[in-house]
Every structure is written in C-alpha cells, then in structure tokens.
Design a protein around this motif. Structure first.
Motif, PDB file in Angstrom:
ATOM      1  N   ALA A 224       0.840  -1.198   0.000  1.00  0.00           N
ATOM      2  CA  ALA A 224       0.000   0.000   0.000  1.00  0.00           C
ATOM      3  C   ALA A 224       0.878   1.252   0.000  1.00  0.00           C
ATOM      4  CB  ALA A 224      -0.910  -0.002   1.227  1.00  0.00           C
ATOM      5  N   LYS A 225       0.451   2.276  -0.712  1.00  0.00           N
ATOM      6  CA  LYS A 225       1.194   3.531  -0.714  1.00  0.00           C
ATOM      7  C   LYS A 225       0.991   4.237   0.620  1.00  0.00           C
ATOM      8  CE  LYS A 225       0.991   4.267  -5.699  1.00  0.00           C
ATOM      9  NZ  LYS A 225       0.614   5.176  -6.784  1.00  0.00           N
ATOM     10  N   PRO A 226       1.940   5.062   1.070  1.00  0.00           N
ATOM     11  CA  PRO A 226       3.254   5.293   0.466  1.00  0.00           C
ATOM     12  C   PRO A 226       4.255   4.224   0.880  1.00  0.00           C
ATOM     13  CG  PRO A 226       3.014   6.669   2.391  1.00  0.00           C
ATOM     14  CD  PRO A 226       1.716   5.932   2.255  1.00  0.00           C
ATOM     15  N   TYR A 227       5.311   4.097   0.074  1.00  0.00           N
ATOM     16  CA  TYR A 227       6.403   3.193   0.409  1.00  0.00           C
ATOM     17  C   TYR A 227       7.661   4.029   0.588  1.00  0.00           C
ATOM     18  CZ  TYR A 227      10.186  -0.146  -0.134  1.00  0.00           C
ATOM     19  OH  TYR A 227      11.325  -0.872   0.058  1.00  0.00           O
ATOM     20  N   ASP A 228       8.263   3.952   1.743  1.00  0.00           N
ATOM     21  CA  ASP A 228       9.413   4.793   2.079  1.00  0.00           C
ATOM     22  C   ASP A 228      10.597   3.915   2.481  1.00  0.00           C
ATOM     23  OD1 ASP A 228       7.989   7.307   1.793  1.00  0.00           O
ATOM     24  OD2 ASP A 228       6.948   6.749   3.641  1.00  0.00           O
ATOM     25  N   PRO A 229      11.465   3.573   1.543  1.00  0.00           N
ATOM     26  CA  PRO A 229      12.618   2.736   1.892  1.00  0.00           C
ATOM     27  C   PRO A 229      13.578   3.447   2.834  1.00  0.00           C
ATOM     28  CG  PRO A 229      12.278   2.850  -0.495  1.00  0.00           C
ATOM     29  CD  PRO A 229      11.421   3.899   0.112  1.00  0.00           C
ATOM     30  N   VAL A 230      14.146   2.671   3.720  1.00  0.00           N
ATOM     31  CA  VAL A 230      15.120   3.179   4.684  1.00  0.00           C
ATOM     32  C   VAL A 230      16.342   2.270   4.662  1.00  0.00           C
ATOM     33  CG1 VAL A 230      15.604   3.650   7.125  1.00  0.00           C
ATOM     34  CG2 VAL A 230      13.349   4.192   6.165  1.00  0.00           C
ATOM     35  N   ILE A 231      17.534   2.872   4.605  1.00  0.00           N
ATOM     36  CA  ILE A 231      18.792   2.135   4.637  1.00  0.00           C
ATOM     37  C   ILE A 231      19.470   2.397   5.977  1.00  0.00           C
ATOM     38  CG2 ILE A 231      21.061   1.843   3.565  1.00  0.00           C
ATOM     39  CD1 ILE A 231      18.728   0.915   1.850  1.00  0.00           C
ATOM     40  N   GLU A 232      19.887   1.322   6.621  1.00  0.00           N
ATOM     41  CA  GLU A 232      20.622   1.441   7.881  1.00  0.00           C
ATOM     42  C   GLU A 232      22.068   1.025   7.663  1.00  0.00           C
ATOM     43  OE1 GLU A 232      17.033   0.683  11.089  1.00  0.00           O
ATOM     44  OE2 GLU A 232      18.281  -1.019  10.485  1.00  0.00           O
ATOM     45  N   LEU A 233      22.977   1.756   8.312  1.00  0.00           N
ATOM     46  CA  LEU A 233      24.402   1.515   8.099  1.00  0.00           C
ATOM     47  C   LEU A 233      25.162   1.736   9.399  1.00  0.00           C
ATOM     48  CD1 LEU A 233      26.954   1.157   6.297  1.00  0.00           C
ATOM     49  CD2 LEU A 233      26.833   3.623   5.851  1.00  0.00           C
ATOM     50  N   GLN A 234      26.039   0.786   9.694  1.00  0.00           N
ATOM     51  CA  GLN A 234      26.953   0.929  10.820  1.00  0.00           C
ATOM     52  C   GLN A 234      28.376   0.935  10.307  1.00  0.00           C
ATOM     53  OE1 GLN A 234      25.906  -2.247  13.714  1.00  0.00           O
ATOM     54  NE2 GLN A 234      26.092  -0.607  15.209  1.00  0.00           N
ATOM     55  N   ASN A 235      29.149   1.931  10.733  1.00  0.00           N
ATOM     56  CA  ASN A 235      30.579   1.933  10.445  1.00  0.00           C
ATOM     57  C   ASN A 235      31.296   1.343  11.659  1.00  0.00           C
ATOM     58  OD1 ASN A 235      33.205   2.372   9.650  1.00  0.00           O
ATOM     59  ND2 ASN A 235      33.181   4.564  10.136  1.00  0.00           N
ATOM     60  N   LEU A 236      31.621   0.071  11.581  1.00  0.00           N
ATOM     61  CA  LEU A 236      32.254  -0.607  12.710  1.00  0.00           C
ATOM     62  C   LEU A 236      33.742  -0.309  12.800  1.00  0.00           C
ATOM     63  CD1 LEU A 236      30.516  -4.115  12.382  1.00  0.00           C
ATOM     64  CD2 LEU A 236      29.898  -2.209  13.885  1.00  0.00           C
ATOM     65  N   GLY A 237      34.303   0.366  11.793  1.00  0.00           N
ATOM     66  CA  GLY A 237      35.729   0.635  11.774  1.00  0.00           C
ATOM     67  C   GLY A 237      36.045   2.088  12.068  1.00  0.00           C
ATOM     68  N   THR A 238      37.202   2.528  11.583  1.00  0.00           N
ATOM     69  CA  THR A 238      37.683   3.879  11.810  1.00  0.00           C
ATOM     70  C   THR A 238      36.945   4.863  10.909  1.00  0.00           C
ATOM     71  OG1 THR A 238      39.403   3.563  10.148  1.00  0.00           O
ATOM     72  CG2 THR A 238      39.965   2.989  12.416  1.00  0.00           C
ATOM     73  N   ALA A 239      37.243   6.150  11.114  1.00  0.00           N
ATOM     74  CA  ALA A 239      36.671   7.179  10.243  1.00  0.00           C
ATOM     75  C   ALA A 239      37.100   6.925   8.800  1.00  0.00           C
ATOM     76  CB  ALA A 239      37.124   8.560  10.701  1.00  0.00           C
ATOM     77  N   ARG A 240      36.204   7.237   7.881  1.00  0.00           N
ATOM     78  CA  ARG A 240      36.494   6.964   6.471  1.00  0.00           C
ATOM     79  C   ARG A 240      35.673   7.884   5.583  1.00  0.00           C
ATOM     80  NH1 ARG A 240      34.601   0.907   5.671  1.00  0.00           N
ATOM     81  NH2 ARG A 240      34.707   0.723   7.914  1.00  0.00           N
ATOM     82  N   ARG A 241      36.137   8.042   4.356  1.00  0.00           N
ATOM     83  CA  ARG A 241      35.344   8.685   3.303  1.00  0.00           C
ATOM     84  C   ARG A 241      35.263   7.689   2.164  1.00  0.00           C
ATOM     85  NH1 ARG A 241      32.870  13.030   1.633  1.00  0.00           N
ATOM     86  NH2 ARG A 241      32.855  13.658  -0.548  1.00  0.00           N
ATOM     87  N   GLN A 242      34.052   7.192   1.909  1.00  0.00           N
ATOM     88  CA  GLN A 242      33.915   6.037   1.031  1.00  0.00           C
ATOM     89  C   GLN A 242      32.660   6.149   0.191  1.00  0.00           C
ATOM     90  OE1 GLN A 242      34.384   2.272   3.046  1.00  0.00           O
ATOM     91  NE2 GLN A 242      33.369   1.121   1.431  1.00  0.00           N
ATOM     92  N   THR A 243      32.720   5.583  -1.008  1.00  0.00           N
ATOM     93  CA  THR A 243      31.518   5.416  -1.826  1.00  0.00           C
ATOM     94  C   THR A 243      30.748   4.223  -1.286  1.00  0.00           C
ATOM     95  OG1 THR A 243      32.575   6.366  -3.784  1.00  0.00           O
ATOM     96  CG2 THR A 243      30.630   4.989  -4.140  1.00  0.00           C
ATOM     97  N   ILE A 244      29.525   4.489  -0.848  1.00  0.00           N
ATOM     98  CA  ILE A 244      28.683   3.480  -0.194  1.00  0.00           C
ATOM     99  C   ILE A 244      27.759   2.861  -1.237  1.00  0.00           C
ATOM    100  CG2 ILE A 244      26.942   3.109   1.614  1.00  0.00           C
ATOM    101  CD1 ILE A 244      28.141   5.719   2.927  1.00  0.00           C
ATOM    102  N   GLN A 245      27.536   1.566  -1.129  1.00  0.00           N
ATOM    103  CA  GLN A 245      26.652   0.851  -2.052  1.00  0.00           C
ATOM    104  C   GLN A 245      25.614   0.105  -1.228  1.00  0.00           C
ATOM    105  OE1 GLN A 245      30.159  -0.885  -2.674  1.00  0.00           O
ATOM    106  NE2 GLN A 245      30.639  -0.132  -4.705  1.00  0.00           N
ATOM    107  N   ALA A 246      24.343   0.381  -1.478  1.00  0.00           N
ATOM    108  CA  ALA A 246      23.259  -0.208  -0.689  1.00  0.00           C
ATOM    109  C   ALA A 246      22.151  -0.706  -1.605  1.00  0.00           C
ATOM    110  CB  ALA A 246      22.698   0.813   0.296  1.00  0.00           C
ATOM    111  N   SER A 247      21.743  -1.961  -1.420  1.00  0.00           N
ATOM    112  CA  SER A 247      20.630  -2.524  -2.198  1.00  0.00           C
ATOM    113  C   SER A 247      19.308  -2.047  -1.615  1.00  0.00           C
ATOM    114  CB  SER A 247      20.690  -4.051  -2.175  1.00  0.00           C
ATOM    115  OG  SER A 247      21.782  -4.518  -2.928  1.00  0.00           O
ATOM    116  N   VAL A 248      18.450  -1.524  -2.489  1.00  0.00           N
ATOM    117  CA  VAL A 248      17.153  -0.971  -2.067  1.00  0.00           C
ATOM    118  C   VAL A 248      16.050  -1.749  -2.783  1.00  0.00           C
ATOM    119  CG1 VAL A 248      15.719   1.080  -1.892  1.00  0.00           C
ATOM    120  CG2 VAL A 248      18.224   1.291  -1.828  1.00  0.00           C
ATOM    121  N   PRO A 249      15.132  -2.394  -2.039  1.00  0.00           N
ATOM    122  CA  PRO A 249      14.030  -3.130  -2.680  1.00  0.00           C
ATOM    123  C   PRO A 249      12.852  -2.213  -2.971  1.00  0.00           C
ATOM    124  CG  PRO A 249      13.984  -3.510  -0.307  1.00  0.00           C
ATOM    125  CD  PRO A 249      15.164  -2.602  -0.574  1.00  0.00           C
ATOM    126  N   PHE A 250      12.108  -2.531  -4.044  1.00  0.00           N
ATOM    127  CA  PHE A 250      10.933  -1.754  -4.430  1.00  0.00           C
ATOM    128  C   PHE A 250       9.775  -2.691  -4.762  1.00  0.00           C
ATOM    129  CE2 PHE A 250      14.525   1.007  -5.410  1.00  0.00           C
ATOM    130  CZ  PHE A 250      14.115   2.223  -4.869  1.00  0.00           C
TER     131      PHE A 250
END
Length: 822
Positions: free
Chosen positions: A112-138
């Motif tokens: 049913a509408k609306p559908y609002d995808p949410v991505i959760e992310l934990q950085n378990l390591g040190t500080a970083r600047r990185q290109t993040i890749q996340a699979s999002v279902p629809f």
C-alpha cells in the motif's frame, strides 16, 4: 500422542559392492541412478582398473533420502553416450513463449502507498570517506525510472540489479559518497527527486594515466613460472557516475620455449574503480575454467583447450604502481606477506605446493591505493585509512526488515517474518560461531558451506538463505560476511567452464560438473576435450603429481546435485551486494542447469523426483531474475510442458508429480511404487516462484496438486504401534502400487506401520509449511476455496501454532504471510 518435538534424523547405512571396469558403472538393484552416480563418483579409486570398491553410504531416513527413479537402476533413462555411441543426440528446438505477462501475481500482495525505503548503516571501523553501495528493494510496478529517486541529501547514482516482470525496478543499488565517523550509525531515507540524466564514469585523477600493473603468477611442477597481466580495456560489466567494474581475463604463460608448451591456468580480474576514491578494488580469480572442445578445429582461442587438474607449486597476485596494497581476509585465506620481485613487482603468494581441480577456481580480493598529490596531508591520511577500513571492516548497509517484507523481495518469494525476541543475541552467537571455526579457512577452506552439495537435512536449500534472513531480522550486518564468504566459495566447486552456452540441441551432459575427470563416468557425447585427456592419452600427466582421487579431486568441493540444486547463496549475495562476479556466476549456474537437465537422449530427459524438479525450477528462475536472460525462462517452460506434463502420473488420485519405484528404504515389499509428499515442498517453492515471474498458469496447477498429494497421504486418528495415538500425521513414504495393482496409502499400515520419517509432523514434513501458507494466501485461489482450506489446515497442523522463538528464526517459516501469524 505425539508432542511434535523436532528430533535429529536417524542414520540408515547401506553397504554396496560396486564392480568397476574402465568402460562402465553397474548400479546394483535398489540403488537409483542419481544415488549410484553420486556413490561411484565419491568412492571409486583413482587407480583406473580397480576391481572392487566397498562403498558405505550413510544417510538420514529423512530429507536426504533420495527418491528412487522409476527408470531401472543404471539405465539412466537413456544411453550412456561415453561408451559405444552409435549416434549423437537428436536436435531439440527451444520453445518461444513470447513476452512475460506483466502481472502482478502472487505470492505476495502489492504494498500500500506510500512506500518509504530506509537504509541502515553501521561503520564498525575507523573514520572513512567512502563510496557506499546499498541494495534498495521496491514493490512490483512502483518504480519505472530509478533516476527519479535519491538518498536524501546525497548525490546518488543507481545500478539496477533486478526487475519485476513488468520491467519495473525490483532491487537497485544506491551509490553515494560520504564521510563517516568511527563507530557511527546512520539511517538514510530514499526519497523522490528530480530525475537526473545518466553521467558517464570518469576515473579518479590518480588513475587518469592508467591503472596500476595488475597480474598473476603460477609455478608448475617443474618450477617454471607463468604470468598474466591486465591488458586493454576489458569488458565493462557495470558503470555509473560513481563507479565502474570491468572484467579482464588472461591466460598464464611462460617465457618462450619454457614449461608445458601452452598456457597454464587462467587469471580473471574484476577491477572496480571509484570516481571519488583514489583506489581500485581488484577481485582476482585464479581459474582452471577452460571450456574446451572435443574438436577445436585449430582454434587459436586458448579457452578451447582443456588442461585438466594440475599442480600449483605456487600462485601469487602481482602488482606494481600502487602506494598501498591491502589483501582482504589475509589470515583467513592464508595470503602470505608481500615479497618484492625483480622489475618492481610485488607478489602476494596465495597457494603453495597445491593443485587446482578441473573446473575449479579460487577468489581473492585486493585494495590498491594511490596517494593524491593534489590533496592535503589530512585528505591523503583519511584516504589511506579508508582503504584499510575497506579490508578490515567493510561497510554492509541494509534496507530494513519492513522494506524487504512489504516488497516481497527477499529471495524470490519474499518473507522475512517478525524476528525472534532474542534475534540480536542469536545473530551474535551465529556470527561468532562461524568466525571462530578456523577449520573453515585456509587456501581451500569451505567457509562454512558444506563441501558436499547433497546434504542430510538439505542445509543448502530454501527460499532465502538463513544468512540474509537473519541479518535482516537482527539488523546485524556482520552476518552478510558469512553470506559473502559462502557465496565466494562457490568458485571452488568444479563446474566452471568459461563462456559456456548450452542450447537445447547441444550434445553436452554436465551431470558430473565437467564431463569427464579421473574416476568419473563418461556420460556426455561432447566431452569438451576431457575424454582425450583422461581416457586416451594424457599428454600433461607429468603435471598432475599432487592431484587427489575421488571426493578430494577438487579439495573436497563437489559440483551440483540435481535433487539438492541450490544457487541460493550466490543469488542472495548478488541481490545484497551487486557483485559483478556473482552475476556472472548466476549465468554460469544457469548454463550448467541447461547442461544438466537435458531434454533428449540423456537420463534427465525423463521426469525426475519431485524435489529435483522443484529445486531445478527455482534455480532457473533465479538465473533469469539475476541476468534477465529469457533463455532460462524458455528452458524452464520447455521442461514443464514437454517433460513434466508428459511424464507425471496425471491419472493417479494422489496428484503426485512423481512416483518412485522399489525403494528399499520404504520397507515396502517388492515390487511397489510410492511417492513422498514432503518432496513437493520444493515443487511449491520452485513452481510458485516460476508462476510469479513467468506467469504460466500450468505452474500454479502443479502447486495445487502438491496440496492434493499432502491430503491423499495424510493420516488421522491413527494408533501407532510405537508412538501411541496420533491425531494427525503425514506419511514420509506413501504406497500407491503393489504387485502391479493400485493400493491405498494405508495398505501396509497394519503390517509395517505408517512410514513417518522422523515423526508424524516433523523433519522433512516441515519444509511444506511456508509453501502451503503462501499458496493459500494467493488471490488466484479465490475460486478454489476447498483447496485453500486444505492448504491452510495442513500447514497449520505442521506448523503447530502459536509460533515459538525457534520458528521465527527458521528458514522454512520465513515465507509465512503475516495473516497467519499467531
């Protein structure tokens, strides 16, 4: 009265004498052909003219018991084309089933509408600047143009991984670059945004002049070195504004006039570049994946000439031109410290005094970093820290459980019921137990995935892998590392044939992975060059001093088993990671299925046991969904219409898909026929998935038959001689014929007792629950209220509502639609 407790399956052992000559395998009466083929493959001595081998087969009297073929043992339902072939297989034309109906179809309802995808992310390591890749279902039908969405507040690129039958987006990978604090947690909204035009990828400035030197080296039995390096542009597999992945392949060769006189193994590199990071990610596969050909006709393509299993005195990854080179999982994969070679090359040795089986590969990952001379000291320090974090604590973002569940995108059929209340603790125990199993690791450790594909309890089968399911349920992304590593281990299974493409009329039969290897049968008309190497004149015999016989021919890794077919690990890993090799591997598995389940001439031209047909169908749907190649859809429907419909016992009141014959484990007197209702769980999962993605109504009819088969074999108010009063139970084996006459399933109850398996409602029977509930939930059954009621009734008996904590964590319950929760 039976309490329904789950008990381990008892062991049943057989002692089978196999008499063997170089030209044949004779399968004893009572041992069906797949089991005979499996036993012979695992237990024949490497000495080719052995006279006697005592094989001991121990299986549980439950899910691993392979149904007996209706074909006489040893005949295989067709010729043994490796010995005395008089004619090639006939040509078979693949059907053209037109475009796929757009749907939507069950199982699963539209969100049913609306559908609002949410991505959760934990950085378990040190500080970083990185290109993040996340699979999002629809949801089905919701998103036609993925460019009209973005991660809120971020410049976002998209890579579509899967689509629905109407070509709307099913799963897409969002890519964005961000600086993350050490130990930080993040939540991202996927929101509608102004559509953006595709932008071509531009490499980071540090690679404007080209990539580092990337290569591989192997050393043969006699100490000769062979090398291959990345050359040219390769083939672009994935490209967005943020990143690009190219596949580059080479053949390892020695200096002129040295060594074996040809290439010695293969090196395939998946090179991923990032616009915003001064590094490249290199996935290297050392391979013995030659396609080969019986008649290469003078081709100059080295892929046309099989090598066979060969020694590897040493194997190393080579690199030059990078300031920092970091191997991933260095300790677990037994990667040695780097050594500086002549010519400024650095070598990371990965194998020593070992071998690589025919059709086998091994995957490794390296991060190659360059300092950016135009950046500040702090920026370069952060970039180096990011490179280190990518191998020490990779980022593993995930959509939420509610997103996966509401879109029906976990696996093929959806699911992901409410987690157990102690899901966090369970996930922690699961991860630590896996991580601490040091026996999993090493040069050819199995990383927790069983070496043997046909396993008691079918641990490799399901509709979604426990690793992905539990990660989503617990929100513990560490479990995705288990999924990743079990998927990578698939490379070690000996079936890899580069550029394999099997058409319906091909003369190829891939029952044993590669067509012929030492100790195997010679079953395939086309042996891809292996017959000459193995059976006639092995011109490379001197290079095979370390090769192990029998089950150890590929370090213990087996290829596929038709009744336990599973490409689930690779399919789920691709869905969550977008890994380019995983997509290639799904295509390889799809081709292997086409070469395994042949439509003519060979054993598999006839109907297979029900679970074989079901898991095969699921594998073909997975190959189609991952690659979009209609050939896998067409092949699946050809089998359905031309073989399953032709051979199934359509007149029998059980509606069983397959009737077995003279199986000793039933304990029924000979001759008899029987069926196993629990095997139709695989039919439910495979055929429901095929119906959902292909739309052929015949698939749904066979799923309805599975309910009828359960109903026919159901037992009510039975006084069991050992268990006492059983209110409800399901037969593991249900007789249908004795002495050539039809009999009722209760025919032997008074003399042998009902044949339960592990128990009236436990063990293999539990595989049926999710499928029965899924079928019952479909709107397509609105005109079959009686059948729907039966499916709900039997699923409820098997499930024993209300659910307990173990049920919520169990793979066979994960598809259960929420309306049936208690």
């Amino acid at each position: 009265m039976i309490d329904g407790q789950r008990r381990p399956a008892p062991l049943c052992c057989k002692f089978v004498f196999l008499f063997w000559s170089p030209n044949s395998i004779n399968c004893p009466t009572g041992l069906n052909q797949p089991m005979c083929l499996l036993a012979s493959k695992r237990r024949l001595l490497a000495v080719r003219f052995a006279w006697l081998w005592l094989a001991v087969t121990c299986v549980a009297c439950s899910p691993a018991g392979t149904a007996s073929s209706s074909t006489p043992a040893g005949s295989g339902g067709g010729s043994d084309p490796g010995n005395g072939i008089s004619a090639p297989p006939p040509d078979v034309v693949e059907g053209n089933y037109g475009p796929i109906a757009p749907g939507p179809r069950g199982p699963g309802l539209l969100t049913a509408k609306p559908y609002d995808p949410v991505i959760e992310l934990q950085n378990l390591g040190t500080a970083r600047r990185q290109t993040i890749q996340a699979s999002v279902p629809f949801p089905w039908g919701r998103v036609q143009d993925i460019a009209a969405y973005a991660i809120q507040g971020q410049e976002t690129s998209w890579l579509v991984l899967q689509t629905w039958p109407d070509h709307s987006v099913r799963i897409a990978q969002a890519q964005w670059t961000e600086t993350l604090a050490a130990g930080s947690s993040h939540s991202y909204q996927v929101v509608a945004a102004a559509p953006t035009e595709p932008v071509a990828f531009v490499p980071h400035t540090v690679f404007a002049s080209g990539l580092p030197v990337i290569g591989a080296e192997v050393v043969d039995t006699f100490g000769v070195s062979y090398r291959a390096f990345v050359e040219g542009q390769g083939e672009t597999l994935q490209s967005t504004a943020m990143q690009r992945t190219r596949r580059m392949r080479g053949y390892l060769r020695a200096a002129q006039g040295q060594g074996i006189g040809r290439d010695y193994l293969t090196a395939t590199f998946y090179v991923t570049e990032f616009r915003d990071q001064p590094l490249v990610l290199v996935d290297w596969l050392l391979g013995n994946d030659y396609l080969g050909a019986d008649f290469p006709n003078g081709s100059s393509d080295p892929n046309r000439y099989a090598l066979g299993s060969v020694d590897v005195n040493a194997a190393s990854f080579l690199v030059s031109g990078a300031a920092l080179v970091l191997p991933y999982r260095k300790t677990q994969d037994a990667i040695q410290d780097p050594i500086l070679l002549n010519g400024a090359l650095t070598a990371f040795q990965v194998l020593q005094n070992d071998y690589l089986g025919d059709g086998q590969m091994r995957r490794y990952r390296f991060v190659l970093h360059r300092d950016d001379l135009s950046a500040s000291v702090g920026e370069n320090a952060l970039a180096r820290a990011t490179a280190a974090a990518m191998v020490e604590q990779p980022l593993r973002p995930m959509a939420t459980l509610s997103n996966w569940r509401s879109t029906h995108t976990l696996g093929l059929l959806g699911g992901g019921q409410n987690p157990a209340s102690n899901a966090v603790q369970r996930a922690d125990i699961e991860f630590n137990a896996w991580r601490d199993q040091t026996a999993f690791y090493g040069a050819f450790g199995n990383h927790g995935d069983p070496f043997t594909t046909g396993q008691t309890g079918t641990p490799r089968n399901g509709t979604v892998t426990p690793e992905l399911l539990h990660a989503v349920q617990s929100r513990d992304a560490r479990l995705l590392e288990i999924l990743e590593q079990k998927a990578w281990v698939q490379a070690c299974r000996p079936y890899h044939l580069h550029d394999l493409r099997v058409e319906q009329g091909n003369r190829l039969f891939l029952w044993d992975g590669v067509p012929v290897y030492p100790g195997s049968r010679d079953l395939s008309y086309e042996s891809l060059g292996r017959r000459a190497l193995v059976l006639r004149n092995d011109i490379y015999a001197a290079y095979r001093t370390r090769i192990q016989p029998g089950v150890f021919r590929s370090h213990g890794f087996e290829h596929f088993d038709v009744e336990h077919w599973s490409s689930d690990l690779v399919f789920d890993y691709y869905a969550i990671s977008g890994d380019a090799w995983a997509k290639d591997e799904m295509r390889q598995l799809g081709e292997c299925l086409r070469g395994l389940v042949r439509p003519a001439f060979y054993y598999t031209k006839d109907l297979l046991p029900a679970r074989g047909e079901g898991w095969i169908m699921q594998g073909l749907v997975q190959a189609f969904v991952a690659t979009g190649d209609l050939r896998y859809r067409n092949f699946a429907l050809d089998r359905l219409h031309n073989i399953v419909e032709r051979d199934r016992p359509r007149e029998h009141p059980s509606a069983a898909l397959y009737l077995g014959r003279d199986e000793v484990r039933t304990l029924f007197p000979m001759p008899h026929k029987y069926y196993s209702p629990w095997q139709h769980a695989a039919v439910l999962y495979g055929y429901l998935a095929a119906y959902k993605f292909f739309g052929d109504p015949m698939l749904l009819e066979r799923c309805k038959d599975a309910v009828r088969g359960v109903d026919y074999a159901w037992v009510r108010s039975y006084q069991d001689p050992n268990l006492g009063f059983v209110a409800n139970g399901l037969r593991y084996y249900a007789p249908v014929e004795y002495l050539g006459q039809s009999v009722l399933p209760s025919y032997f109850d008074s003399t042998l007792g009902a044949r339960w398996g592990d128990g009236p409602l436990v063990g293999a029977h539990q595989e049926l629950q999710g499928g029965l509930f899924l079928l019952a939930s479909m709107v397509e059954l609105s005109n079959s209220s009686g059948l729907r009621a039966l499916a709900e009734q039997y699923a409820t008996h098997l499930l024993r509502l209300p659910l307990d904590e173990n049920d919520h964590w169990d793979r066979w319950f994960c598809q259960m639609p929420p309306q049936y929760y208690r």
